[in-house]
Enzyme design. Structure first.
Site, PDB file in Angstrom:
ATOM      1  N   VAL A 163     -23.304   3.684  48.262  1.00 10.10           N
ATOM      2  CA  VAL A 163     -22.977   2.813  49.388  1.00 10.10           C
ATOM      3  C   VAL A 163     -23.705   3.307  50.631  1.00 10.10           C
ATOM      4  O   VAL A 163     -23.716   4.511  50.927  1.00 10.10           O
ATOM      5  CB  VAL A 163     -21.454   2.786  49.618  1.00 10.10           C
ATOM      6  N   ALA A 221       5.829  17.714  63.118  1.00  8.61           N
ATOM      7  CA  ALA A 221       6.044  19.138  63.384  1.00  8.61           C
ATOM      8  C   ALA A 221       4.731  19.895  63.522  1.00  8.61           C
ATOM      9  O   ALA A 221       3.713  19.524  62.940  1.00  8.61           O
ATOM     10  CB  ALA A 221       6.874  19.751  62.265  1.00  8.61           C
ATOM     11  N   ILE A 223      -7.243   5.937  41.198  1.00 11.70           N
ATOM     12  CA  ILE A 223      -6.642   4.958  42.106  1.00 11.70           C
ATOM     13  C   ILE A 223      -7.452   3.668  42.115  1.00 11.70           C
ATOM     14  O   ILE A 223      -6.901   2.562  42.032  1.00 11.70           O
ATOM     15  CB  ILE A 223      -6.514   5.543  43.528  1.00 11.70           C
ATOM     16  N   GLN A 258       6.974  10.648  58.633  1.00  9.71           N
ATOM     17  CA  GLN A 258       6.863   9.197  58.451  1.00  9.71           C
ATOM     18  C   GLN A 258       7.695   8.648  57.304  1.00  9.71           C
ATOM     19  O   GLN A 258       8.484   7.731  57.470  1.00  9.71           O
ATOM     20  CB  GLN A 258       5.390   8.834  58.230  1.00  9.71           C
ATOM     21  N   GLY A 260      10.414  10.673  50.982  1.00  9.62           N
ATOM     22  CA  GLY A 260       9.911  10.324  49.660  1.00  9.62           C
ATOM     23  C   GLY A 260       8.406  10.425  49.578  1.00  9.62           C
ATOM     24  O   GLY A 260       7.830  10.398  48.497  1.00  9.62           O
ATOM     25  N   LYS A 262       3.144   1.122  40.683  1.00  6.23           N
ATOM     26  CA  LYS A 262       3.664   0.886  39.326  1.00  6.23           C
ATOM     27  C   LYS A 262       4.561  -0.350  39.288  1.00  6.23           C
ATOM     28  O   LYS A 262       4.609  -1.061  38.275  1.00  6.23           O
ATOM     29  CB  LYS A 262       4.426   2.112  38.818  1.00  6.23           C
ATOM     30  N   GLY A 273     -15.356   3.261  44.475  1.00 10.58           N
ATOM     31  CA  GLY A 273     -14.803   4.433  43.809  1.00 10.58           C
ATOM     32  C   GLY A 273     -14.127   4.061  42.507  1.00 10.58           C
ATOM     33  O   GLY A 273     -13.164   3.295  42.512  1.00 10.58           O
ATOM     34  N   HIS A 294      10.425   6.197  12.980  1.00 11.87           N
ATOM     35  CA  HIS A 294       9.503   5.143  12.541  1.00 11.87           C
ATOM     36  C   HIS A 294      10.193   3.793  12.627  1.00 11.87           C
ATOM     37  O   HIS A 294      11.361   3.681  12.244  1.00 11.87           O
ATOM     38  CB  HIS A 294       9.067   5.409  11.097  1.00 11.87           C
TER      39      HIS A 294
END
Length: 457
Positions: A235, A113, A182, A34, A37, A49, A178, A437
């Site tokens: 839940v 596959a 994530i 699909q 990456g 992000k 949850g 610094h």
């Protein structure tokens, strides 16, 4: 044989393995179902992000007066433009992955596959033979099979993380089931975008994999953004956009325009169902230290082996598995206890090695040194003092057992601790190094200097 190596999956583990194999002259085929990456680049790490960066800018605008800036006029959110930018970032990086694979002289096929036996892989009704197989098929979101959930999913009320990245608009009310990594990242995102956010968490705190001081700081930050956090909640069912749960046996409910279920991920091992691979009591495929299955020319790397579902951990496993095939022993195995992890909240959380919770559970002696960022000149100048650095050390040798950073740039700083641990450096080595610094990074050095004064002098 048609190939020296066939790789199933072109996510972080798969495409890095393909590149490494190709550059070492192995005739290699990579098959992707699909996303070139993988989840990370297409519907995970990178797009989240991208959006979280925009959310952070919104936070800065909301608090502009704290920086001595007055904004004339109203800053407006353009959600469609944000999604367009997100997709542009993804498309650019996907093209980069394809270039990497092609540049390594690795062949690629798009399709689903199936491994027929230890030397045969079938895709698009064609069978290919190979000496070695690397399975890097990743993972998918875990779903709840509770009353009303399937109907609510079909109606578009209950969504997963992939769907949350492609909403038509910002929901007025956003519920997260949850309170893990994530879920908390999405809570920060949509709270910054203007949603009323509620987190439903099954245990007594969010981010339960982290130490309690981390959970407390992030919980406080979320609550300051208006996020409601309901803990010890179980839940039980859904009715369209209404989610029912119990706390201490009392049933309650919450309504959300969108309800994100974020309760973990499941390994995609279906491509191996025709093989009789050794599995444990949880039906998980058993691997040895070389990432080999009981059929030793078949390897599992990345999310699919469930060891540590992180892209950078998968990168290392990809190189390591190919290195085992080459029998070169040039690549170190990925070690969970030396692999950093990041949570892209605002402030960010990053950690490596043991947590205090783990040290106490395993009864490992340690001493702790920590400093809040109100001690950092750079943090004060940046108006980014929410957070701290803490490190745990072996009380006899000064070896670094683990560390955690909460800071606006924690994900950038943690690599320093990971490098130190990878090379077995001690509190003395860091304390004797010179940090620039003013920077946020120098807090790591300061924490080590404090540890020496407190425990080692």
């Amino acid at each position: 044989m048609d190939y020296d190596l066939i790789i199933l999956g072109a996510g972080p583990a798969g495409y890095i393995a393909a590149e490494y194999a190709g550059k070492h002259k192995l005739k290699t085929l990579v098959i992707e179902k699909q996303y070139f990456g993988g989840v990370c680049l297409n519907v995970g790490c990178i797009p989240t992000k991208t959006l979280l960066k925009r959310a952070k800018i919104i936070d800065y605008l909301v608090h502009a007066k704290d920086y001595g800036i007055t904004i004339n006029g109203q800053a407006k959110l353009d959600w469609k433009q944000l999604l367009k930018q997100k997709q542009e970032v993804v498309d650019k990086l996907v093209a980069g992955v394809k270039t990497i694979i092609k540049g390594a002289k690795v062949e690629s096929i798009e399709g689903e596959a199936t491994v027929i036996d230890k030397n045969k892989v079938q895709v698009n009704n064609t069978t290919y033979t190979t000496n070695n197989i690397i399975v890097a098929t990743g993972s998918r979101p875990r779903y709840l099979t509770l009353p009303g959930f399937e109907k609510a999913q079909q109606a578009g009320f209950i969504i997963d993380s992939t769907q949350a990245l492609a909403l038509e608009g910002v929901p007025k009310k956003f519920v997260v089931v949850g309170g893990g990594v994530i879920g908390v990242e999405f809570a920060f995102l949509f709270a910054s975008l203007g949603s009323e956010v509620t987190i439903i968490q099954g245990v007594d705190r969010i981010l339960e994999v982290c130490d309690s001081d981390v959970s407390e700081l992030i919980s406080k930050t979320l609550k300051n953004k208006g996020v409601q956090i309901i803990t010890n909640a179980h839940v039980v069912r859904a009715e369209n956009n209404q989610l029912f749960y119990t706390v201490n046996g009392v049933e309650q409910s919450v309504i959300g325009d969108k309800i994100l279920v974020s309760i973990g991920r499941i390994a995609n091992t279906e491509c191996l169902d025709q093989l009789d691979l050794k599995r444990d009591h949880n039906n998980k495929i058993v691997l040895n230290e070389k990432l080999q299955t009981s059929t030793t020319n078949i390897y599992l790397i990345g999310d699919v082996n469930t060891q540590m579902m992180l892209a950078h951990y998968a990168y290392q496993q990809g190189r390591y598995a190919v290195d085992q095939i080459l029998n070169q022993n040039q690549v170190k195995p990925a070690e969970k206890n030396k692999c950093p992890a990041c949570i892209y909240t605002n402030p960010e959380v990053a950690f490596v090695g043991y947590s205090e919770m783990e040290l106490q559970k395993e009864k490992i002696d340690y001493v702790k040194s920590s400093l809040p960022f109100i001690y950092s000149g750079k943090a004060i100048a940046d108006h980014e003092t929410n957070g701290f650095v803490k490190m745990m050390f072996n009380p006899k040798t000064g070896a670094i057992l683990g560390g955690c950073i909460i800071a606006s740039t924690a994900s950038d700083i943690i690599a320093e601790l990971a490098l130190v641990m990878e090379n077995n450096l001690t509190v003395f080595d860091i304390a004797n190094s010179i940090s620039p610094h003013p920077t946020m990074n120098e807090m790591v050095t300061d924490v080590c200097k404090k540890a020496i004064f407190d425990y080692f002098s």
